[in-house]
Design an enzyme around this catalytic site. Structure first.
Site, short mmCIF file in Angstrom:
data_model
loop_
_atom_site.label_atom_id
_atom_site.label_comp_id
_atom_site.label_asym_id
_atom_site.label_seq_id
_atom_site.Cartn_x
_atom_site.Cartn_y
_atom_site.Cartn_z
N LYS A 1 12.71 -2.32 9.25
CA LYS A 1 11.46 -1.56 9.11
C LYS A 1 10.49 -1.92 10.25
CE LYS A 1 9.68 -5.17 6.01
NZ LYS A 1 9.40 -5.52 4.60
N TYR B 1 -16.34 -9.73 27.22
CA TYR B 1 -17.43 -9.19 26.42
C TYR B 1 -18.21 -10.27 25.69
CZ TYR B 1 -15.26 -4.57 26.96
OH TYR B 1 -14.74 -3.42 27.45
C1 LIG Z 1 10.31 -6.60 4.34
C2 LIG Z 1 11.18 -6.74 3.17
C3 LIG Z 1 12.30 -7.60 3.20
C4 LIG Z 1 12.60 -8.54 4.35
O1 LIG Z 1 11.81 -9.69 4.24
P1 LIG Z 1 11.98 -10.94 5.24
O2 LIG Z 1 11.15 -11.99 4.63
O3 LIG Z 1 11.45 -10.49 6.55
O4 LIG Z 1 13.42 -11.26 5.28
C5 LIG Z 1 13.14 -7.61 2.09
N1 LIG Z 1 12.88 -6.82 1.02
C6 LIG Z 1 11.81 -6.00 0.96
C7 LIG Z 1 11.59 -5.17 -0.26
C8 LIG Z 1 10.92 -5.95 2.02
O5 LIG Z 1 9.83 -5.16 1.93
#
Ligand SMILES: *Cc1c(COP(=O)(O)O)cnc(C)c1O
Length: 399
Positions: free
Chosen positions: A57, A278
């Site tokens: 993702k 800034y």
């Molecule tokens: C993002 C996510 C993961 C992966 O988590 P990590 O800690 O990065 O391994 C697994 N399951 C779900 C539902 C997630 O949203």
């Protein structure tokens, strides 16, 4: 046909050395595909016989799906997970045959497109189940779906009783079949993750009641590595694939895959008392040399790193001075013999020193996931093996 002179590397960069490909870039990410593949194999061995579902993702946590997904597939990863259906559609164009789970909420009007792309959706309503049923009415095989169970995180997913009712409804619809059940832990990354046991018990009850759903998954990186009993059919691994571990987790043999680089846009001198950036919040206590790093918070380099952040120049730390701006920030390179076009490292190794994701996260008051996932698409992604470039995804203004 035109011939390409040595001064203009091909856009793919394929086969060239990193230095050649990155010569004209202001800033870029380097992704080490050998390290990524080795991590995938190490994690697969650690969790077997459960299978690895690579969570890619958010553009593979910033590392970029175009480069990351094919490498993981080449390393034997059988299944992938994203959150949005749009992410699934983009991933399908890269991986035509692998299983792709969509973990998040999908609007029923997107069901037909998702079914056509052979995405495995997480069903959270009767409307979505009906839409999937309609969309797959013409196909011979029913479309497999998963139901996500809220076992205590109270984020997404269905309460156990609602899940049982939805499973019953799905069983009566044509063209759709319940293949999987999933849940997600609230305290997986905490030192005290004992609540995972309560969640696992609640999840097990649903699984026992719905034995037709043969594929069950509950673990992220931390849960997969800390709790062998929760590996079940598959584990959803995100962060650990990048060679970064949750702070409560140990596994040897993983290597960070991602580093962040820039070239100093200029080096200049300022006088004692003069201010930088800034608000002029930093002032030189004596004559100073300052370097301009062409990366800013619009690239995902967080403004909170204005205080306490640093980059590596010639293998030595150069502190961030003044505020990080949208497109650039300034570092103190006094005495470091730095010059314009010198490479600086914001994250990763240089010389004998290294800046790791957790130390950047700590300075920014956040977590390692947030540091890499925030890196936007203005930065080029350069994928390499042993310093030889395999693919370049050019930076763009779209984030
Ligand atoms: C993002 C996510 C993961 C992966 O988590 P990590 O800690 O990065 O391994 C697994 N399951 C779900 C539902 C997630 O949203």
């Amino acid at each position: 046909m035109t011939t390409t002179g040595a001064a203009t590397p091909p856009p793919s960069g394929h086969g060239l050395a990193l230095a050649e490909v990155t010569r004209r870039l202001n800033a870029w990410l380097q992704i080490d595909l050998d390290a990524l593949e080795a991590n995938a194999r190490r994690l697969a061995a650690a969790v077997a016989p459960a299978e690895v579902i690579a969570v890619v993702k958010a553009n593979a946590y910033g590392a970029g799906i175009e480069g990351v997904a094919p490498a993981l597939a080449a390393a034997g990863v059988p299944a992938f997970a994203v959150v949005w259906v749009e992410e699934g559609l983009a991933l399908r164009r890269i991986l035509p045959h692998h299983r792709i789970l969509v973990l998040g909420h999908t609007h029923p009007e997107l069901a037909a497109e998702a079914v056509a792309a052979n995405l495995t959706l997480s069903v959270d309503s009767l409307e979505l189940a009906r839409a999937i049923s309609c969309a797959s009415a013409a196909s011979e095989q029913p479309t497999p779906v998963h139901i996500h169970i809220d076992s205590g995180l109270h984020r997404d997913g269905l309460a156990p009783s609602d899940a049982l009712a939805l499973a019953q409804a799905i069983a009566e619809l044509p063209g759709i079949a319940l293949e999987g059940l999933s849940t997600h832990m609230a305290n997986a990354d905490e030192l005290d993750d004992s609540f995972s046991s309560d969640q696992a018990a609640a999840f097990a009850q649903v699984c026992d009641a719905l034995t037709t759903a043969a594929y069950v998954h509950a673990a992220n990186s931390a849960t997969a590595l800390r709790r062998p009993g929760l590996r079940l059919s598959g584990v959803r691994i995100g962060l650990a694939m990048h060679g970064i571990l949750p702070e409560n987790t140990d596994l040897d043999g993983l290597r960070p895959i991602l580093s962040v680089h820039a070239r100093l846009a200029r080096v200049s001198r300022i006088r004692a008392g003069e201010g930088v950036s800034y608000g002029l919040t930093w002032r030189a206590s004596g004559p100073a040399e300052v370097g301009l790093v062409p990366v800013g918070y619009a690239d995902g380099w967080k403004r909170a790193l204005s205080r306490g952040g640093a980059v590596l120049v010639g293998g030595r730390p150069a502190p961030v001075i003044g505020r990080i701006m949208m497109d650039q920030f300034v570092v103190d390179v006094t005495g470091l013999k730095a010059a314009a076009a010198d490479e600086v490292v914001l994250l990763g190794p240089q010389g004998d020193d290294r800046i790791d994701a957790w130390s950047v996260a700590e300075t920014a008051g956040t977590i390692a996931w947030d540091i890499t996932a925030s890196l936007t698409s203005r930065l080029a992604r350069v994928y390499h093996r042993g310093g030889i470039v395999e693919r370049v995804v050019r930076g763009s203004h779209a984030t």
